[in-house]
Design a protein around this motif. Structure first.
Motif, PDB file in Angstrom:
ATOM      1  N   ASP A   1      -9.433  33.779   5.589  1.00 14.20           N
ATOM      2  CA  ASP A   1      -8.826  34.326   6.369  1.00 14.20           C
ATOM      3  C   ASP A   1      -7.364  34.693   6.137  1.00 14.20           C
ATOM      4  O   ASP A   1      -6.593  33.766   5.493  1.00 14.20           O
ATOM      5  CB  ASP A   1      -8.399  33.646   7.760  1.00 14.20           C
ATOM      6  N   VAL A   2      -6.862  35.928   5.679  1.00 16.81           N
ATOM      7  CA  VAL A   2      -5.762  36.590   5.080  1.00 16.81           C
ATOM      8  C   VAL A   2      -4.906  37.296   6.010  1.00 16.81           C
ATOM      9  O   VAL A   2      -5.613  38.174   6.631  1.00 16.81           O
ATOM     10  CB  VAL A   2      -6.701  37.580   3.920  1.00 16.81           C
ATOM     11  N   ASP A   3      -3.781  37.084   6.073  1.00 15.89           N
ATOM     12  CA  ASP A   3      -2.841  37.860   6.741  1.00 15.89           C
ATOM     13  C   ASP A   3      -2.508  39.104   5.954  1.00 15.89           C
ATOM     14  O   ASP A   3      -1.946  38.897   4.742  1.00 15.89           O
ATOM     15  CB  ASP A   3      -1.377  37.031   6.960  1.00 15.89           C
ATOM     16  N   ILE A   4      -2.906  40.326   6.212  1.00 18.58           N
ATOM     17  CA  ILE A   4      -2.890  41.153   5.387  1.00 18.58           C
ATOM     18  C   ILE A   4      -1.208  41.576   4.724  1.00 18.58           C
ATOM     19  O   ILE A   4      -1.161  41.980   3.717  1.00 18.58           O
ATOM     20  CB  ILE A   4      -3.474  42.500   5.936  1.00 18.58           C
ATOM     21  N   ALA A   5      -0.462  41.568   5.780  1.00 18.41           N
ATOM     22  CA  ALA A   5       1.080  41.946   5.292  1.00 18.41           C
ATOM     23  C   ALA A   5       1.446  40.818   4.297  1.00 18.41           C
ATOM     24  O   ALA A   5       2.076  41.332   3.322  1.00 18.41           O
ATOM     25  CB  ALA A   5       1.860  41.769   6.637  1.00 18.41           C
TER      26      ALA A   5
END
Length: 529
Positions: free
Chosen positions: A344-348
């Motif tokens: 799970d990656v925070d795109i910003a």
């Protein structure tokens, strides 16, 4: 539903045309034969009836009417008419004589059935016309007849006049029985025509099935061949044209299978060569990299004449190391061994880390809200972003703008289905990242090839700082996520090109793609074992 539509389309093509052609040919032949048969039988029946009645009437006129006195009475005319009508011919008789000059009298066998009003005027004129006796005409008066109708019933009306001043006689015969017989014949011929058409349709179905079954098998075999089942062959029986076509198909399929096998073997050998070469190069490159790092650290203390050469060796070694790493990555994609390691990656945060690691913070404007989380492979996303942003900085110049948004996936938008929601509710959504520069844009002839391996936009500059594999590797990483990358030029308000834009689209949840890759991998291992 789709199978039903395919069946309908298949039936409405050659099969339907064969049935229609057979039916039309049978209908034309049956109608023509029935029409000719009806016309011949009608003429035969009517001619036989009228010849019998007219000959009998002529004989009765000679035997009975000719024996009447020159000035017969009405009673004599009536009695003679009844005698003439009493035969087996079944007609009514009307006799017309003259009591005095210009004063005709009429005697009818049945006044309620046949009167002078039932005799057509044209027939009366023809009967009463006296013709000169010549070598070609032996009698001044002749027998004439005409078919007429009364209240829908057909009748035969005939008339003649006794030579030498005798009475004029007319006969009136109903043709209702003949009409009924002809109607029965017409019904029989109509039924026969219908049966012939039905039989032709059934025969057309059998013929179409016989002809189309091999064609259908050929189409199915061609479809399987197009799906990659190169061992598909047709069973050949007979020596007709369809058998020749099946043999030709089998020969073509065998040739295609052989060529594909040869190409696959050459491609596999080529991939193995690149992989082996890249692997073998890593050991000397590791040593070269260590040496160049030492030389780079001591570059300031080196002779000014040697320093440029050392700097060139350092840069080229790094470039060669990047090329080998890229080649190894390409071989993994080609071999189908590339895998996704999801997180799970925070795109910003991911984009910020990418541009910060490469010291691009001052050259890149980021338009991304924090909190947009996607489940994907962070290492592969970093490779994609590094290639797209680096390409934009190299060819377009700063500032490069990176924007992030989410959109409903194309399949969800078309089907109107909600799908299964993931933990973050991102199912059915795509992550869209756009990288835009403000350079001269991409030439139109180059746009279709920007993701090709080793493609050079200018033949005069075959060597560049990059390996020519960056964008193709970015595309492969997008595809393995189930996404895509599109390249285009952006325009200003005046329609002039003011930069290039690359749009990356990835599924926000890549769990399904990762499971599919694992399934393919396990199936491949089972097949190999």
């Amino acid at each position: 539903m789709s199978k039903g539509i395919i069946s309908v389309l298949r039936f409405t093509s050659l099969r339907l045309r064969l049935v229609v052609v057979f039916a039309l040919v049978a209908l034309t032949a049956a109608v023509s034969a029935s029409g000719i048969a009806y016309w011949l039988n009608r003429e035969a029946v009517l001619k036989r009836t009228q010849d019998s009645a007219l000959n009998d009437f002529r004989q009765e006129m000679q035997n009975r009417a000719a024996t009447l006195p020159l000035r017969p009475t009405e009673e004599e005319l009536r009695r003679t008419a009844e005698q003439m009508a009493g035969g087996s011919a079944g007609y009514s008789v009307l006799l017309i004589g003259e009591r005095d000059a210009g004063k005709p009298i009429v005697g009818a066998s049945n006044p309620d059935v046949f009167t002078l009003a039932d005799v057509p005027r044209s027939l009366r004129t023809a009967v009463g016309t006296k013709r000169p006796v010549t070598d070609t005409n032996d009698y001044p008066y002749h027998l004439f007849w005409q078919r007429t109708q009364r209240d829908g019933t057909p009748y035969l009306v005939g008339g003649t006049k006794v030579d030498g001043g005798g009475p004029t006689g007319y006969m009136f015969k109903s043709l209702a029985a003949e009409k009924a017989d002809l109607n029965s014949l017409a019904w029989s011929l109509g039924i026969a025509t219908g049966l012939a058409v039905i039989g032709s349709v059934l025969l057309a179905q059998v013929a179409a099935t016989t002809v189309l079954r091999p064609v259908h098998r050929l189409g199915e075999a061609a479809r399987q061949l197009g799906e990659g089942k190169l061992d598909t062959r047709l069973r050949v029986s007979g020596n007709d044209e369809l058998a020749d076509l099946s043999r030709t198909f089998n020969s073509a399929a065998e040739s295609l299978q052989k060529k594909v096998a040869d190409m696959s073997a050459r491609e596999e050998a080529s991939r193995r060569f690149v992989a082996d070469m890249s692997h073998e190069l890593r050991t000397p490159l590791t040593a070269l990299t260590a040496v160049t790092e030492v030389l780079e650290d001591e570059q300031d203390a080196l002779d000014p004449m040697i320093a440029p050469a050392v700097a060139l060796v350092v840069s080229e070694t790094r470039r060669l190391n990047d090329l080998v790493e890229n080649l190894m990555e390409v071989t993994r994609f080609d071999a189908g061994t590339a895998r996704l390691v999801l997180d799970d990656v925070d795109i910003a945060d991911q984009i910020t880390a990418c541009i910060d690691a490469r010291a691009w913070l001052d050259a890149v404007d980021l338009d991304a809200e924090r909190g947009i989380v996607a489940r994907l492979d962070p290492r592969r996303l970093d490779v994609i972003l590094a290639n797209l942003i680096g390409n934009a900085l190299k060819h377009g110049g700063s500032p490069v703008r990176v924007s992030v948004r989410t959109e409903p996936s194309a399949g969800t938008a078309e089907d109107g289905e909600d799908g299964e929601a993931g933990e973050d509710g991102e199912a059915g959504e795509d992550l869209v990242i756009a990288v835009r520069d403000h350079g001269p844009g991409i030439p139109e002839e180059v746009l279709p090839h920007v993701f090709d391996r080793f493609y050079k936009a200018s033949a005069s500059r075959p060597r560049s700082d990059g390996s020519g594999l960056g964008l193709s590797i970015a595309m492969e990483n997008a595809l393995i996520h189930g996404g895509s990358i599109a390249a285009a030029n952006s325009t200003d308000e005046d329609g002039r090109v003011d930069g290039a834009v690359f749009v990356l689209r990835l599924p926000r949840d890549g769990s399904g793609i990762a499971r599919e890759l694992r399934t393919r991998s396990s199936q491949g291992e089972v097949e190999e074992s």
